[in-house]
Design a protein around this motif. Sequence first.
Motif, mmCIF file in Angstrom:
data_model
loop_
_atom_site.group_PDB
_atom_site.id
_atom_site.type_symbol
_atom_site.label_atom_id
_atom_site.label_comp_id
_atom_site.label_asym_id
_atom_site.label_seq_id
_atom_site.Cartn_x
_atom_site.Cartn_y
_atom_site.Cartn_z
ATOM 1 N N SER A 10 -46.518 -5.131 31.796
ATOM 2 C CA SER A 10 -47.911 -5.122 32.088
ATOM 3 C C SER A 10 -48.148 -4.302 33.467
ATOM 4 O O SER A 10 -49.115 -3.622 33.540
ATOM 5 C CB SER A 10 -48.365 -6.540 32.370
ATOM 6 O OG SER A 10 -49.826 -6.680 33.017
ATOM 7 N N PHE A 11 -47.421 -4.560 34.434
ATOM 8 C CA PHE A 11 -47.334 -3.860 35.819
ATOM 9 C C PHE A 11 -47.280 -2.318 35.574
ATOM 10 O O PHE A 11 -48.130 -1.659 36.017
ATOM 11 C CB PHE A 11 -46.291 -4.325 36.645
ATOM 12 C CG PHE A 11 -45.759 -3.210 37.733
ATOM 13 C CD1 PHE A 11 -46.686 -2.963 38.688
ATOM 14 C CD2 PHE A 11 -44.605 -3.077 37.782
ATOM 15 C CE1 PHE A 11 -46.448 -2.081 39.571
ATOM 16 C CE2 PHE A 11 -44.169 -2.052 38.750
ATOM 17 C CZ PHE A 11 -45.066 -1.762 39.691
ATOM 18 N N ARG A 12 -46.454 -1.899 34.898
ATOM 19 C CA ARG A 12 -46.229 -0.481 34.354
ATOM 20 C C ARG A 12 -47.417 0.182 33.689
ATOM 21 O O ARG A 12 -47.824 1.275 33.955
ATOM 22 C CB ARG A 12 -45.012 -0.231 33.690
ATOM 23 C CG ARG A 12 -43.638 -0.521 34.116
ATOM 24 C CD ARG A 12 -43.158 0.641 35.019
ATOM 25 N NE ARG A 12 -43.143 2.018 34.730
ATOM 26 C CZ ARG A 12 -42.376 2.571 34.261
ATOM 27 N NH1 ARG A 12 -41.061 2.121 34.166
ATOM 28 N NH2 ARG A 12 -42.414 4.185 34.027
ATOM 29 N N SER A 13 -48.029 -0.775 33.146
ATOM 30 C CA SER A 13 -49.284 -0.400 32.473
ATOM 31 C C SER A 13 -50.445 -0.223 33.368
ATOM 32 O O SER A 13 -51.637 0.213 32.631
ATOM 33 C CB SER A 13 -49.336 -0.671 30.917
ATOM 34 O OG SER A 13 -49.933 -2.176 31.219
ATOM 35 N N GLY A 14 -50.349 -0.675 34.681
ATOM 36 C CA GLY A 14 -51.476 -0.658 35.465
ATOM 37 C C GLY A 14 -52.109 -1.881 35.800
ATOM 38 O O GLY A 14 -52.751 -2.073 36.764
ATOM 39 N N ASP A 15 -51.689 -3.097 35.249
ATOM 40 C CA ASP A 15 -52.054 -4.344 35.733
ATOM 41 C C ASP A 15 -51.410 -4.880 36.592
ATOM 42 O O ASP A 15 -50.123 -5.268 36.545
ATOM 43 C CB ASP A 15 -52.072 -5.381 34.360
ATOM 44 C CG ASP A 15 -52.359 -6.588 34.443
ATOM 45 O OD1 ASP A 15 -53.155 -6.908 35.757
ATOM 46 O OD2 ASP A 15 -52.264 -7.454 33.702
ATOM 47 N N GLN A 16 -52.047 -4.834 37.935
ATOM 48 C CA GLN A 16 -51.142 -5.192 39.025
ATOM 49 C C GLN A 16 -50.745 -7.018 39.115
ATOM 50 O O GLN A 16 -50.183 -7.414 39.827
ATOM 51 C CB GLN A 16 -52.022 -5.241 40.270
ATOM 52 C CG GLN A 16 -52.226 -3.786 40.783
ATOM 53 C CD GLN A 16 -50.712 -3.147 41.020
ATOM 54 O OE1 GLN A 16 -49.913 -3.642 41.870
ATOM 55 N NE2 GLN A 16 -50.162 -1.853 40.410
ATOM 56 N N SER A 17 -51.735 -7.648 38.107
ATOM 57 C CA SER A 17 -51.307 -9.076 38.029
ATOM 58 C C SER A 17 -49.843 -9.186 37.600
ATOM 59 O O SER A 17 -49.311 -10.294 37.884
ATOM 60 C CB SER A 17 -52.334 -9.720 37.329
ATOM 61 O OG SER A 17 -52.259 -9.267 35.903
ATOM 62 N N GLY A 18 -49.206 -8.408 36.660
ATOM 63 C CA GLY A 18 -48.047 -8.654 36.256
ATOM 64 C C GLY A 18 -46.973 -8.495 37.612
ATOM 65 O O GLY A 18 -46.193 -9.280 37.587
ATOM 66 N N PHE A 19 -47.320 -7.614 38.326
ATOM 67 C CA PHE A 19 -46.395 -7.259 39.456
ATOM 68 C C PHE A 19 -46.472 -8.656 40.445
ATOM 69 O O PHE A 19 -45.606 -9.075 40.907
ATOM 70 C CB PHE A 19 -46.710 -6.157 40.212
ATOM 71 C CG PHE A 19 -45.960 -5.934 41.396
ATOM 72 C CD1 PHE A 19 -44.590 -5.586 41.195
ATOM 73 C CD2 PHE A 19 -46.349 -6.096 42.792
ATOM 74 C CE1 PHE A 19 -43.804 -5.376 42.498
ATOM 75 C CE2 PHE A 19 -45.710 -5.894 43.982
ATOM 76 C CZ PHE A 19 -44.553 -5.420 43.699
#
Length: 190
Positions: A10-19
């Motif tokens: 999710s983070f790698r696809s641009g969703d900062q909430s995953g990070f």
Amino acid sequence: MEQDERDYRSFRSGDQSGFERLVLRYKDGLIQFINRYVRDLYQSEDLAQDVFVEVLLHPERYREGTSFKTYIYTIGHHRAVDYIRKNARLTYVGAYEENAAAGQQAVLVQEEALLEEKLIKEEEKRMLYRAIGKLKEEYGNALYLVDFAGLSYADAAKVLKKSEGQMKILIYRARRKLKQKIEEENGEGN
């Protein structure tokens, strides 16, 4: 681990909430682990933040299918060792007793039995931390990774740059030595 991989993708696809979920999941344990080396909570927090900044800036370095926790603890280990080298701190002092004291806070409990039980558990925890603090650095770190951080022997071995067999032996010896230290503290070693 599956949740970690989902959050990382999710983070790698641009969703900062995953990070953000990954940071929230692992920051406290990582800070405690780094603090075992540098023995400065504020510096440990800074170094843990550096670990997450590295993950944020270089997402391509993490290989999916491996444990994210092991990955960040390995980076944390390197950051702590680098910090110690740069600051010419050559001796290690365990922070278990300090962590136990910091965690000891006055709590108002209405039932006396609950308060007594809590006090007994805290004293046992302090005794455990003191005993672990008296172990060799290698033993204390191995016990922390396996018993407190919950890493598998294989993952802890990666962090400490040991084989899995060496880690099993190290944990066995560390637990045996820890038992001996606890018995000595309780006066049972005579």
